[in-house]
Design an enzyme around this catalytic site. Sequence first.
Site, short mmCIF file in Angstrom:
data_model
loop_
_atom_site.label_atom_id
_atom_site.label_comp_id
_atom_site.label_asym_id
_atom_site.label_seq_id
_atom_site.Cartn_x
_atom_site.Cartn_y
_atom_site.Cartn_z
N GLY A 173 0.83 -1.21 0.00
CA GLY A 173 0.00 0.00 0.00
C GLY A 173 0.86 1.25 0.00
O GLY A 173 2.05 1.18 -0.30
N ASN A 174 0.26 2.38 0.30
CA ASN A 174 1.04 3.62 0.43
C ASN A 174 0.39 4.51 1.49
O ASN A 174 -0.65 4.18 2.04
CB ASN A 174 1.17 4.33 -0.93
CG ASN A 174 -0.17 4.74 -1.49
OD1 ASN A 174 -0.88 5.54 -0.91
ND2 ASN A 174 -0.55 4.13 -2.63
N HIS A 175 1.04 5.64 1.77
CA HIS A 175 0.62 6.47 2.90
C HIS A 175 -0.53 7.43 2.61
O HIS A 175 -0.84 8.26 3.44
CB HIS A 175 1.81 7.30 3.40
CG HIS A 175 2.86 6.48 4.08
ND1 HIS A 175 2.59 5.76 5.21
CD2 HIS A 175 4.16 6.27 3.78
CE1 HIS A 175 3.69 5.13 5.59
NE2 HIS A 175 4.66 5.42 4.73
N SER A 176 -1.13 7.36 1.43
CA SER A 176 -2.20 8.33 1.11
C SER A 176 -3.35 8.19 2.12
O SER A 176 -3.82 7.08 2.39
CB SER A 176 -2.72 8.06 -0.30
OG SER A 176 -3.91 8.79 -0.49
N ALA A 203 -3.90 7.79 -4.99
CA ALA A 203 -2.51 7.34 -5.14
C ALA A 203 -2.57 5.86 -5.52
O ALA A 203 -2.54 4.98 -4.66
CB ALA A 203 -1.77 7.54 -3.83
#
Length: 399
Positions: free
Chosen positions: A208-211, A275
């Site tokens: 995943g990512n930090h969005s 994102a």
Amino acid sequence: MLKNKNIILGVCGSIAAYKSAVLVRLLIKAGANVKVILTADAANFITPLTLATLSKNPVYTKYFEEETGVWSNHVELGLWADYMIIAPASANTIGKMANGLCDNLLSAVYLSAKCPVFYAPAMDLDMWKHDSTKANIRKLQEFGNVMVSPNSGELASGLHGEGRMAEPEGIMAYLIATITKSLPLAGQKVMVTAGPTYEPIDPVRFIGNHSSGKMGFTIADEMAKLGAEVTLISGPTAEKSVHPINRIDVMTAAEMLSACTNNFAQSNIIIMSAAVADYTPAHVSSQKIKKKDDEFNITLKKTTDILFTLGQLKTPEQILVGFALETNNEEENALYKLRKKNLDLIILNSLQDEGAGFKKDTNKITTFNRAEEKMTYELKSKAEVAKDICSAILKLYKA
Ligand code: CTP
């Protein structure tokens, strides 16, 4: 629609004044700030205390309150209001409004107000039918005041006919529908993507990512405030919308692609702030992967670039907006994406800017439109940035 809006409710002397208590409650429930002005006769039908308690504000009845020595500034009250509602509006007050008379606070505030004015007449059937009332109402129509028509039924006099004030729920529905119709994006369909995507590795792990989704959710809310019908396609996030929005939850880039392509053709404005993962595991293990070796590799494959795909499908009437999150060669990269993805506007975030980026409440943006004109903005709260982005889109929409 009415959240944080300042509303003056004028109440005239009529038995329907008791219904204004319910109207105040509905307005407060909708998030509005309400100040009530009573005419002297209205105060015989409903007490200022009832309306002050419900509106959480002092009730105004006169220019000058002898007991407190407070002067009620009608100009200030008129300018404070985003909307003015006069309900019930008596034949007497309608006559004053139509002819510029201002011998009480309510009619003086009406003359000072610059905001849209709604009024809900309440009177006996013969007063309602009188040519003088009809002429006054025609005048108010010419002034741009909006009438919430009275209903037919039993009147206070015991007679049956037209003249009963519309019910508070009906006044609210009419108010909201009229405001919505007058908004700049009324009738427009807007699609917004927000948040990260999660790409599963096995049943318990993902990439995943930090969005946080904050920026996309704020833009979606701002678009709804401008009157658009918004579809928000969101990856996993804790964010919630303030306004009524059609929300579609997705997890992976593939799910986001399919939700976007399903909703694209019917959307007039498309804002892609999600994102989206650029790569996803080539194989998803159906069972939890056990740790064995010291090193472990996952083969990733490219996801479909959703924005690029939509850029190829875009008609000249549609407005397509993309984001670029960059750490270096920011402007060059943003312009490359604008051209390559066939966008009408690109919003550049540089991670080199203090206060910009993931999980922050602030953001700093630079935009380029399809003519490659650059606009730079100060560091602002995400709510203010959303407003700037929406104004830039409105400019394109009108161009
Ligand atoms: N985007 C998308 N689909 C993807 C990847 C990105 O729709 N699979 C969209 C994002 O929503 C954003 C824009 O493309 O509006 C730019 O995303 P960004 O990650 O900055 O750029 P990429 O085009 O993915 O290029 P790179 O990661 O190489 O900078």
